[in-house]
Motif scaffolding. Structure first.
Motif, PDB file in Angstrom:
ATOM      1  N   GLY A  71       0.790  -1.223   0.000  1.00 48.55           N
ATOM      2  CA  GLY A  71       0.000   0.000   0.000  1.00 48.55           C
ATOM      3  C   GLY A  71       0.822   1.273   0.000  1.00 48.55           C
ATOM      4  N   GLY A  72       2.067   1.166  -0.366  1.00 47.79           N
ATOM      5  CA  GLY A  72       2.934   2.341  -0.377  1.00 47.79           C
ATOM      6  C   GLY A  72       3.228   2.831  -1.776  1.00 47.79           C
ATOM      7  N   ARG A  73       3.864   3.980  -1.814  1.00 48.12           N
ATOM      8  CA  ARG A  73       4.335   4.518  -3.094  1.00 48.12           C
ATOM      9  C   ARG A  73       5.581   5.346  -2.845  1.00 48.12           C
ATOM     10  NH1 ARG A  73       2.950   9.795  -4.917  1.00 48.12           N
ATOM     11  NH2 ARG A  73       1.975  11.026  -3.290  1.00 48.12           N
ATOM     12  N   ASP A  96      -0.382   4.605   3.755  1.00 48.52           N
ATOM     13  CA  ASP A  96      -1.517   4.839   4.649  1.00 48.52           C
ATOM     14  C   ASP A  96      -1.462   6.223   5.307  1.00 48.52           C
ATOM     15  OD1 ASP A  96      -2.484   2.281   4.109  1.00 48.52           O
ATOM     16  OD2 ASP A  96      -1.321   1.393   5.751  1.00 48.52           O
ATOM     17  N   GLY A  97      -1.142   7.246   4.532  1.00 46.07           N
ATOM     18  CA  GLY A  97      -1.100   8.603   5.049  1.00 46.07           C
ATOM     19  C   GLY A  97       0.143   8.954   5.844  1.00 46.07           C
ATOM     20  N   ARG A  98       1.046   8.000   5.996  1.00 42.93           N
ATOM     21  CA  ARG A  98       2.297   8.257   6.726  1.00 42.93           C
ATOM     22  C   ARG A  98       3.431   8.492   5.744  1.00 42.93           C
ATOM     23  NH1 ARG A  98       4.150   3.525   9.997  1.00 42.93           N
ATOM     24  NH2 ARG A  98       3.606   2.470   8.090  1.00 42.93           N
TER      25      ARG A  98
END
Length: 184
Positions: A71-73, A96-98
């Motif tokens: 779920g990262g980029r 996730d917003g982090r």
């Protein structure tokens, strides 16, 4: 200090010591930075620049897939320091917003940035210290001779079509009896 957006101009081999070099150039034509890298990283960068299809994933492809599946980029990479003739870089990721910042070798960071189509930044202080004005002028002359136009901004990463003959000419001009100073 601000960052400078860069693109990969070429990957070539320093004939004096058979070491691969990746050459970065900013889009405003102020800096050209040669970074001596490892053979495997040079291959990973060149494969992505030339969009070569390979039958099995390379390490950088596996890392890209892993980051995406978690779920990262990759937001960007930054070549953030130059100490004792060695460059340092970071991977700037989001998940996730982090925001996550991970230490990396510049060559690995560049190989990943190309795969993610993420921007490559160099700290302006590092760019000013590492840039080779003679290389920048040679790049401009070669570009002008190739396109028939004057100067112009470097091609963006992923669009580099620098043939190895042109890259070799740049490296031969770069050598001029000076030993490599910087490495990834």
């Amino acid at each position: 200090m601000p960052n400078v957006l860069m693109s990969v101009v070429a990957v070539a081999v320093d004939q004096s010591n058979n070491s691969p070099i990746v050459i970065l150039r900013d889009i405003e034509d102020r800096f050209a930075i040669p970074i001596w890298i490892g053979l495997l990283e040079a291959s990973a960068i060149q494969i992505e620049l030339q969009q070569v299809a390979i039958p099995r994933p390379m390490t950088h492809d596996i890392l890209k897939t892993t980051i995406e599946r978690l779920g990262g980029r990759l937001v960007s990479v930054e070549i953030c320091d130059l100490r004792q003739d060695t460059f340092f870089a970071t991977l700037n990721l989001e998940q996730d917003g982090r925001s996550l910042t991970i230490d990396a070798r510049p060559s690995d960071a560049i190989a990943l940035a190309l795969r993610f189509r993420a921007p490559i930044f160099v700290d302006e202080r590092v760019a000013a210290e590492a840039s080779r004005p003679d290389l920048l002028e040679r790049l401009k002359r070669n570009e002008s001779a190739t396109t028939g136009e004057g100067g112009g901004a470097a091609k963006r990463q992923g669009e580099s079509g620098t043939e190895s003959a042109e890259a070799q000419e740049i490296i031969e001009q770069l050598e001029s009896g000076v030993e490599p100073k910087w490495k990834a």
